[in-house]
Design a protein around this motif. Structure first.
Motif, PDB file in Angstrom:
ATOM      1  N   GLY A 157      43.849  28.157 131.153  1.00 27.43           N
ATOM      2  CA  GLY A 157      44.526  28.850 130.055  1.00 27.43           C
ATOM      3  C   GLY A 157      43.624  29.864 129.377  1.00 27.43           C
ATOM      4  N   TRP A 158      42.366  29.478 129.150  1.00 35.43           N
ATOM      5  CA  TRP A 158      41.402  30.403 128.546  1.00 35.43           C
ATOM      6  C   TRP A 158      41.167  31.610 129.437  1.00 35.43           C
ATOM      7  CZ3 TRP A 158      39.003  31.082 123.964  1.00 35.43           C
ATOM      8  CH2 TRP A 158      39.102  30.058 123.026  1.00 35.43           C
ATOM      9  N   ILE A 159      41.075  31.383 130.728  1.00 36.81           N
ATOM     10  CA  ILE A 159      40.831  32.496 131.658  1.00 36.81           C
ATOM     11  C   ILE A 159      41.984  33.494 131.620  1.00 36.81           C
ATOM     12  CG2 ILE A 159      40.593  33.107 134.099  1.00 36.81           C
ATOM     13  CD1 ILE A 159      39.140  30.407 134.466  1.00 36.81           C
ATOM     14  N   VAL A 160      43.209  32.984 131.645  1.00 45.11           N
ATOM     15  CA  VAL A 160      44.385  33.859 131.612  1.00 45.11           C
ATOM     16  C   VAL A 160      44.430  34.659 130.314  1.00 45.11           C
ATOM     17  CG1 VAL A 160      46.906  33.896 131.531  1.00 45.11           C
ATOM     18  CG2 VAL A 160      45.734  32.426 133.183  1.00 45.11           C
ATOM     19  N   VAL A 161      44.199  33.973 129.200  1.00 42.44           N
ATOM     20  CA  VAL A 161      44.255  34.647 127.896  1.00 42.44           C
ATOM     21  C   VAL A 161      43.143  35.683 127.769  1.00 42.44           C
ATOM     22  CG1 VAL A 161      44.005  34.318 125.406  1.00 42.44           C
ATOM     23  CG2 VAL A 161      45.415  32.739 126.726  1.00 42.44           C
ATOM     24  N   ALA A 162      41.912  35.306 128.131  1.00 41.75           N
ATOM     25  CA  ALA A 162      40.783  36.224 127.997  1.00 41.75           C
ATOM     26  C   ALA A 162      40.925  37.436 128.908  1.00 41.75           C
ATOM     27  CB  ALA A 162      39.475  35.488 128.292  1.00 41.75           C
ATOM     28  N   PHE A 163      41.350  37.191 130.150  1.00 46.87           N
ATOM     29  CA  PHE A 163      41.504  38.309 131.078  1.00 46.87           C
ATOM     30  C   PHE A 163      42.669  39.202 130.650  1.00 46.87           C
ATOM     31  CE2 PHE A 163      43.098  40.360 134.948  1.00 46.87           C
ATOM     32  CZ  PHE A 163      41.928  40.979 135.394  1.00 46.87           C
ATOM     33  N   GLY A 164      43.742  38.585 130.173  1.00 50.59           N
ATOM     34  CA  GLY A 164      44.869  39.384 129.674  1.00 50.59           C
ATOM     35  C   GLY A 164      44.465  40.244 128.486  1.00 50.59           C
ATOM     36  N   ALA A 165      43.650  39.679 127.587  1.00 51.71           N
ATOM     37  CA  ALA A 165      43.179  40.451 126.433  1.00 51.71           C
ATOM     38  C   ALA A 165      42.277  41.593 126.880  1.00 51.71           C
ATOM     39  CB  ALA A 165      42.439  39.534 125.465  1.00 51.71           C
ATOM     40  N   ALA A 166      41.439  41.350 127.898  1.00 50.06           N
ATOM     41  CA  ALA A 166      40.573  42.407 128.419  1.00 50.06           C
ATOM     42  C   ALA A 166      41.397  43.541 129.014  1.00 50.06           C
ATOM     43  CB  ALA A 166      39.627  41.829 129.477  1.00 50.06           C
ATOM     44  N   TRP A 167      42.429  43.189 129.781  1.00 48.45           N
ATOM     45  CA  TRP A 167      43.286  44.213 130.374  1.00 48.45           C
ATOM     46  C   TRP A 167      44.049  44.984 129.302  1.00 48.45           C
ATOM     47  CZ3 TRP A 167      48.772  44.285 130.379  1.00 48.45           C
ATOM     48  CH2 TRP A 167      49.310  45.355 131.100  1.00 48.45           C
ATOM     49  N   ALA A 168      44.575  44.275 128.304  1.00 51.89           N
ATOM     50  CA  ALA A 168      45.322  44.938 127.236  1.00 51.89           C
ATOM     51  C   ALA A 168      44.427  45.915 126.467  1.00 51.89           C
ATOM     52  CB  ALA A 168      45.918  43.898 126.297  1.00 51.89           C
ATOM     53  N   ASN A 169      43.197  45.513 126.234  1.00 52.17           N
ATOM     54  CA  ASN A 169      42.291  46.378 125.481  1.00 52.17           C
ATOM     55  C   ASN A 169      41.856  47.594 126.312  1.00 52.17           C
ATOM     56  OD1 ASN A 169      40.449  46.925 123.153  1.00 52.17           O
ATOM     57  ND2 ASN A 169      38.889  46.606 124.719  1.00 52.17           N
ATOM     58  N   LEU A 170      41.484  47.363 127.567  1.00 50.55           N
ATOM     59  CA  LEU A 170      40.991  48.466 128.390  1.00 50.55           C
ATOM     60  C   LEU A 170      42.104  49.438 128.767  1.00 50.55           C
ATOM     61  CD1 LEU A 170      38.471  49.597 129.775  1.00 50.55           C
ATOM     62  CD2 LEU A 170      39.102  48.307 131.824  1.00 50.55           C
ATOM     63  N   SER A 171      43.322  48.924 128.939  1.00 51.20           N
ATOM     64  CA  SER A 171      44.420  49.778 129.361  1.00 51.20           C
ATOM     65  C   SER A 171      44.804  50.791 128.279  1.00 51.20           C
ATOM     66  CB  SER A 171      45.648  48.945 129.737  1.00 51.20           C
ATOM     67  OG  SER A 171      46.117  48.215 128.613  1.00 51.20           O
ATOM     68  N   THR A 172      44.500  50.472 127.026  1.00 51.48           N
ATOM     69  CA  THR A 172      44.830  51.379 125.928  1.00 51.48           C
ATOM     70  C   THR A 172      43.600  52.058 125.342  1.00 51.48           C
ATOM     71  OG1 THR A 172      44.714  49.540 124.342  1.00 51.48           O
ATOM     72  CG2 THR A 172      46.863  50.025 125.314  1.00 51.48           C
ATOM     73  N   LYS A 173      42.445  51.787 125.932  1.00 45.19           N
ATOM     74  CA  LYS A 173      41.196  52.310 125.382  1.00 45.19           C
ATOM     75  C   LYS A 173      40.951  53.728 125.862  1.00 45.19           C
ATOM     76  CE  LYS A 173      36.301  51.104 124.875  1.00 45.19           C
ATOM     77  NZ  LYS A 173      35.256  50.090 125.217  1.00 45.19           N
ATOM     78  N   ASP A 174      40.553  54.583 124.945  1.00 40.32           N
ATOM     79  CA  ASP A 174      40.193  55.942 125.298  1.00 40.32           C
ATOM     80  C   ASP A 174      38.714  55.976 125.658  1.00 40.32           C
ATOM     81  OD1 ASP A 174      40.084  58.653 125.658  1.00 40.32           O
ATOM     82  OD2 ASP A 174      40.046  59.147 123.520  1.00 40.32           O
ATOM     83  N   VAL A 175      38.439  56.002 126.948  1.00 36.92           N
ATOM     84  CA  VAL A 175      37.050  55.968 127.426  1.00 36.92           C
ATOM     85  C   VAL A 175      36.484  57.374 127.368  1.00 36.92           C
ATOM     86  CG1 VAL A 175      35.512  55.410 129.341  1.00 36.92           C
ATOM     87  CG2 VAL A 175      37.547  53.997 128.890  1.00 36.92           C
ATOM     88  N   THR A 176      35.504  57.570 126.516  1.00 36.77           N
ATOM     89  CA  THR A 176      34.915  58.897 126.325  1.00 36.77           C
ATOM     90  C   THR A 176      33.465  58.962 126.782  1.00 36.77           C
ATOM     91  OG1 THR A 176      34.299  58.355 124.059  1.00 36.77           O
ATOM     92  CG2 THR A 176      36.432  59.411 124.401  1.00 36.77           C
ATOM     93  N   SER A 177      32.926  57.839 127.249  1.00 39.28           N
ATOM     94  CA  SER A 177      31.509  57.847 127.648  1.00 39.28           C
ATOM     95  C   SER A 177      31.333  57.089 128.935  1.00 39.28           C
ATOM     96  CB  SER A 177      30.636  57.228 126.550  1.00 39.28           C
ATOM     97  OG  SER A 177      30.996  55.889 126.314  1.00 39.28           O
TER      98      SER A 177
END
Length: 283
Positions: free
Chosen positions: A263-283
């Motif tokens: 459960g922790w793996i699913v939640v943590a990986f989902g949070a990582a994907w949600a954050n990176l998918s909307t993150k504006d990578v400038t560097s």
């Protein structure tokens, strides 16, 4: 993509250093024990240590108990915290995402590489400590049962935590289950490390986030103030694998712990994907 991530992982000196330190610590303890001859009485001291002198085949279990609380989580935090933040700090993440590689696919590849590191770390500790245990402690036929009562058993058999002996083949099966279970527990930290790595541009900050989670979980677990919350803490079920060395085997604690870790793996990986998918990578 997965092959690229694994190749990149194996080229990092810190990865090999982490593996070396994990294997060196149990080896050092074994040398000290054989040099001094100081062992706790049966039933006392760290798990399995009192039985090691009688049969070195049980030394891998002690080695895992030795590295689990501190050293293993630190190495996983270091490696997983570097997955995204390391590339962001060097400016490589922006160029990587320009390529026709989806962010989810990239994160999956990084999770696989972290899983490989974790599996290799636990397996190397077991393999090294088994060789060291056999070399320094041997595989005696006279193995003490719980309570210190000597018992003559078959060659290579070791005592379980409940008293009855475990035959070598059964011991190997239990050890493989332990490796799989601890690998899953550490993959939880790996997934958290990837999540923190998407939040920060510093690998050190991401690693510290993982360690802060471990310390907080352990502190809440020690308070014993919220039993319902404790059940879901990532560190609560870390020692469930010890019940695999009882006779008969107690599978329920490890099975429960495996579901919590998943459960922790699913939640943590989902949070990582949600954050990176909307993150504006400038560097």
């Amino acid at each position: 993509m997965i092959g690229v991530e694994l190749a990149l992982l194996l080229r990092k000196r810190r990865v090999w250093l982490c593996w070396a330190l994990l294997c060196a610590l149990p080896t050092l303890v074994a040398v000290v024990v054989t040099s001094t001859g100081v062992l706790p009485p049966p039933g006392q001291g760290p798990p399995f240590l009192s039985a090691v002198a009688a049969n070195g085949q049980i030394f891998p279990a002690f080695a895992l108990a030795l590295v689990l609380p501190v050293l293993l989580p630190i190495t996983v935090a270091i490696v997983s915290g570097d997955t995204v933040a390391g590339e962001a700090s060097t400016g490589m993440l922006r160029y990587l995402l320009i390529r026709p590689v989806g962010r989810l696919r990239m994160l999956v590849a990084k999770l696989v590489s972290v899983a490989f590191f974790v599996a290799a770390a636990v397996a190397l500790v077991v393999a090294t400590s088994y060789a060291v245990g056999i070399a320094l402690f041997g595989t005696g036929e006279n193995t003490p049962q719980a309570g210190g009562t000597p018992a003559v058993v078959g060659f290579g058999a070791v005592p379980s935590l409940s008293g009855p002996v475990i035959e070598p083949t059964d011991l190997a099966t239990r050890t493989m289950l332990t490796v799989a279970y601890l690998g899953l527990c550490m993959l939880t930290l790996g997934a958290l490390g990837i999540f923190y790595s998407t939040l920060a541009d510093s690998p050190l900050a991401a690693a510290l986030g993982v360690l802060a989670t471990v310390v907080t979980s352990a502190a809440l677990q020690a308070l014993d103030a919220a039993p319902d919350l404790q059940f879901f803490l990532p560190t609560t079920h870390w020692l469930a694998w010890i019940d695999l060395y009882r006779n008969p085997v107690l599978y329920d604690p490890a099975e429960t712990g495996a579901w919590v870790q998943a459960g922790w793996i699913v939640v943590a990986f989902g949070a990582a994907w949600a954050n990176l998918s909307t993150k504006d990578v400038t560097s």
